[in-house]
Design an enzyme around this catalytic site. Structure first.
Site, mmCIF file in Angstrom:
data_model
loop_
_atom_site.group_PDB
_atom_site.id
_atom_site.type_symbol
_atom_site.label_atom_id
_atom_site.label_comp_id
_atom_site.label_asym_id
_atom_site.label_seq_id
_atom_site.Cartn_x
_atom_site.Cartn_y
_atom_site.Cartn_z
ATOM 1 N N ASP A 3 -4.570 -33.391 32.623
ATOM 2 C CA ASP A 3 -3.513 -33.104 33.666
ATOM 3 C C ASP A 3 -4.033 -31.944 34.649
ATOM 4 O O ASP A 3 -3.785 -31.801 35.635
ATOM 5 C CB ASP A 3 -2.102 -32.914 32.879
ATOM 6 C CG ASP A 3 -1.843 -34.296 32.097
ATOM 7 O OD1 ASP A 3 -1.658 -35.337 32.683
ATOM 8 O OD2 ASP A 3 -1.538 -34.249 31.010
ATOM 9 N N GLU A 11 -0.062 -34.904 44.147
ATOM 10 C CA GLU A 11 -0.318 -36.370 44.011
ATOM 11 C C GLU A 11 0.721 -37.284 44.232
ATOM 12 O O GLU A 11 1.841 -36.820 43.635
ATOM 13 C CB GLU A 11 -1.213 -36.599 42.668
ATOM 14 C CG GLU A 11 -1.883 -38.145 42.579
ATOM 15 C CD GLU A 11 -2.651 -38.025 41.130
ATOM 16 O OE1 GLU A 11 -3.756 -37.815 41.370
ATOM 17 O OE2 GLU A 11 -2.133 -38.760 40.398
ATOM 18 N N ASP A 44 -0.525 -32.078 39.543
ATOM 19 C CA ASP A 44 -0.462 -33.632 39.095
ATOM 20 C C ASP A 44 0.835 -33.798 38.455
ATOM 21 O O ASP A 44 1.133 -33.543 37.327
ATOM 22 C CB ASP A 44 -1.622 -33.810 38.010
ATOM 23 C CG ASP A 44 -1.604 -35.200 37.494
ATOM 24 O OD1 ASP A 44 -1.359 -36.154 38.337
ATOM 25 O OD2 ASP A 44 -1.951 -35.209 36.075
#
EC number: 3.1.21.10
Length: 177
Positions: A144, A72, A8
């Site tokens: 996260d 991502e 992430d």
């Protein structure tokens, strides 16, 4: 399926999560958050932040030896400057993976949420809850880290679906197509 490193991305902190995906079974390996040291945040020294991201992910890859890397995509930012910084942080992470010969896969945030929670409009708490459920964790990881684990889970599910589709046969009116 081998170990998957999910990321992430962020220019201030970046979550990572490693899972073992064997068939339809998912196993937790490790997760955490790479935090940029405060002096680099205060000085707004982007090049040094990118180095921290690259070096940290390189160490994580060296330590755990994942075979696949999923990250991502950038989906929104407060400003154009923030989007550029986030894009550069993603770039540093991707280069760390490519430098270790890992195949890189990228996923939209909505697709990750859809794969893990069942809806692309899920919030962070729903993602954390489902990550804990799917990986059988007794304690929720940091936001996260949970997001990074969700990226890895999304990748594992995507790969499993591709394998299933490649081996599937379609039947129409009693005959194989």
């Amino acid at each position: 399926m081998p170990l998957i490193l999910g990321v992430d991305p962020g220019s201030r902190k970046m979550g990572y999560g490693i899972i073992n995906a064997t068939g339809s079974r998912l196993g937790y390996v490790a997760s955490g958050v790479v935090r940029i040291p405060q002096p680099l945040l205060v000085a707004d020294c982007l090049a040094e932040r990118l180095k921290v991201i690259f070096d940290s992910l390189s160490e994580i890859i060296e330590q755990y030896q994942p075979q696949e890397f999923a990250i991502e995509n950038v989906f929104m930012a407060k400003s154009a400057g923030s989007a550029l910084k986030l894009g550069q942080a993603r770039g540093a992470a991707i280069v760390a993976a490519v430098n270790k010969d890992l195949p890189v896969s990228e996923y939209e945030a909505r697709k990750v949420k859809q794969a893990v929670v069942g809806t692309g409009a899920a919030d962070k708490l729903q993602v954390q809850h489902m990550v804990c459920t799917l990986l059988k964790l007794s304690k929720a990881p940091a936001e996260d880290a949970a997001d990074a684990l969700a990226v890895a889970i999304c990748h594992a599910n995507s790969q499993q679906n591709l394998i299933r589709m490649a081996g599937a046969r379609r039947y129409r009116r009693g005959r194989t197509v």
